[in-house]
Design a protein around this motif. Structure first.
Motif: not given
Length: 633
Positions: A387-392
């Protein structure tokens, strides 16, 4: 690699057997020896079909398959002992075989092993007859060209009522090796070696009064028009090769001239900078080295720096070159045992524009009263939460696209090219030439007048569009792709078509390869030099200087062109570099590390992430796959 070769070999073998009329699965094959089809056209225009197929099985099979590209109803299958296709025979007393229908592919369950068996299919076909005030028109292709199975001998018999006697016209639309004969109220089609890829389509025109209980398709007399159309097709088919032959010598000459012309045009295009006799390219490389890294990246990618992995890196090197930022090798925050690069903004520096400002606001963060950016912060961390990867990724992509728009409109990056006028005139000329060839081939091809009009009107519209937007590569790509596809569909294949296709392909490929822009000569020189530099970097033969500042700039150029590892290796072999911390040469302080960190193979930005979805492809033993045809499983 070895697995890929094994898979490719297996796939080719499977295709070979499918194309030759055999199905290979677990060392079993089958042949269809002959097919006899009897069609009775009733007064409602419904076709009652009785079809007998004789299979020879080698191995163990579970049944047969049949696919018909028509509106089929009441499909049934029986195993029969005799080989007589009696249209009047009763199926009473015969055991009906289990059948399954999935997307018009009928599976008939019948066990067979190393033997010959005959299967009887009975079914009705609706909505295939068109009725006019004077005639009825029927076209059914029981085995179209999409079928991949050889049938041996194919016989199709149509039986009409007495009202159609001696008034039936039959025209072969499919493979011309077949024969068709009209006997009173009966039509017989025969093909003694019906192979995969052939078509069995026959057009039958008979009196409308033979189907009195069918409603009119169109309240219009069409008999004369249909028969004239078919006779014209026959005439064109007979003269097709001769007419193609008349054009072939001229087409061959034009093809050869066009190939030579395109090569000459590409080589002598103004964008291909020509160095003077005493102007050695290698001595001009300092001109490239002194050029802003971001601009080098931009023109090397022909104005599409967004497609370059080195876009952000070259922008940072550009800021470094102008003294706006400094950089140094620092410990990684993710792994203290490894190193990365830190970049620091000099707040006192002037002369920044909106491109630099956007990069500053996006990447640089205030920390300890200093604006800094850690390079590893934009590199994908595989251990990070998805999820953090997607947000970044979303954040990176948004900022990157905004930044790229600013780069494209930067004053220093615009005005370096103008439309190349000769391209427009050559493009229009080739559009007219290729459309003329298309029109001639379509006009002599054995197609109906309606198909001819549709093809010509469609290509005329696309041709006009490509003349209006004669420099637009997307429009030209669409025009030539559709032209080739349409030509192959409507024309009958012949080796004499090769020069025609050659002219069209060379014209389209040439216009896509040759630039429609004329660059400023300094830019053309930079592009040529970037190609030369890239070649030297790949071969690890780029000149290495004794001067540290020159080598620093050459390493910047190598990074910009995606050759950081290669030049770093070269420096390591040719120079003895002491470990030092010079602010003027932060890359040269540790060239092998810089070469590793900034090499495209190690730079995976969040914008380059792609979600992979697993998909499986099922390869069955059925040769029909939903197309009209027959098979076994």
């Amino acid at each position: 690699m070895k697995r890929a070769l094994v898979f490719s070999s297996g796939l080719l073998t499977l295709l070979f057997f499918c194309m030759s009329g055999h199905v290979l699965a677990e060392d079993k094959t089958y042949d269809i020896e002959h097919v006899d089809i009897h069609v009775e056209v009733n007064e409602e225009g419904i076709l009652h079909v009785s079809e007998r197929s004789t299979f020879t099985f080698d191995g163990k099979f579970n049944g047969t398959e049949r696919s018909i590209l028509a509106d089929v109803d009441h499909f049934k299958a029986y195993e029969i002992e005799d080989s007589i296709n009696d249209p009047n025979r009763s199926t009473e007393g015969l055991e009906e075989l289990k059948t399954e229908n999935k997307e018009d592919l009928y599976r008939i369950y019948m066990s067979a092993e190393d033997e010959q068996k005959t299967v009887l299919y009975t079914y009705d076909i609706k909505n295939e007859v068109k009725k006019y005030t004077d005639v009825a028109d029927l076209m059914v292709d029981f085995y179209p060209s999409s079928d991949e199975v050889d049938l041996g001998t194919l016989t199709i018999t149509w039986e009409f009522g007495s009202e159609a006697e001696n008034a039936i016209h039959a025209f072969i639309r499919g493979d011309q090796q077949g024969t068709v004969e009209v006997n009173g109220s009966e039509v017989v089609y025969q093909h003694h070696q019906f192979e995969s890829g052939m078509s069995s389509e026959v057009r039958l025109v008979f009196p409308a009064k033979a189907i009195p209980n069918m409603a009119l398709t169109k309240d219009k007399s069409m008999g004369k028009e249909i028969i004239q159309d078919e006779q014209l097709i026959l005439e064109k088919r007979d003269k097709y090769e001769d007419r193609l032959g008349n054009l072939m010598p001229i087409a061959m000459i034009v093809w050869i001239i066009l190939i030579g012309g395109m090569i000459w045009w590409y080589v002598n295009h103004p964008n291909n900078y020509k160095f003077g006799k005493n102007d050695e390219p290698i001595k001009q490389l300092p001109f490239l080295e002194e050029t802003d890294p971001l601009f080098v990246s931009y023109i090397h990618a022909r104005g599409y720096v967004s497609q370059m992995q080195t876009g952000i890196i070259s922008a940072l090197l550009s800021l470094k070159r102008r003294g706006i930022i400094s950089m140094e090798e620092i410990p990684s925050k993710k792994d203290t045992d490894t190193m990365t690069f830190g970049f620091y903004w000099d707040k006192a520096k002037k002369g920044i524009d909106e491109v630099d400002t956007h990069l500053r606001r996006w990447l640089f963060k205030e920390e300890n009263e200093q604006e800094q950016f850690i390079f590893e912060s934009i590199i994908v961390d595989e251990d990070e939460d998805k999820d953090i990867q997607k947000e970044k990724q979303e954040d990176f992509t948004t900022h990157y696209n905004e930044w790229m728009e600013l780069v494209k409109h930067r004053k220093a990056f615009s005005g370096w090219y103008e439309p190349y006028r000769p391209f427009k005139y050559v493009s229009i000329l080739l559009t007219i030439l290729t459309f003329g060839l298309f029109y001639y081939i379509v006009s002599i091809s054995a197609i109906t007048s309606g198909a001819f009009q549709l093809a010509v009107v469609g290509m005329s519209i696309l041709g006009i569009v490509s003349v209006i937007w004669s420099r637009n590569k997307w429009v030209l790509s669409a025009y030539y792709a559709v032209l080739i596809i349409t030509l192959l569909i409507v024309s009958t294949w012949s080796m004499q078509l090769l020069p025609i296709l050659g002219i069209i392909i060379v014209s389209g490929a040439g216009l896509l390869i040759v630039s429609s822009r004329k660059w400023d000569q300094e830019v053309a020189k930079l592009v040529s030099l970037s190609k030369i530099a890239l070649k030297f970097f790949k071969q690890k033969e780029y000149p290495v200087a004794e001067d540290e500042i020159k080598n620093e700039r050459r390493l910047e150029l190598a990074i910009t062109l995606g050759m950081s590892k290669e030049f770093a290796d070269q420096i390591g072999k040719q120079l003895t570099i002491e470990k030092m911390q010079s602010m003027n040469t932060p890359l040269l302080n540790n060239p092998s590390f810089a070469g590793h960190v900034f090499h495209p193979s190690n730079v995976i930005f969040y914008t380059a992430m792609s979600s992979s979805s697993s998909s499986s492809t099922s390869i069955g033993s059925s040769p029909t796959g939903g197309s009209g045809g027959a098979g076994a499983f």
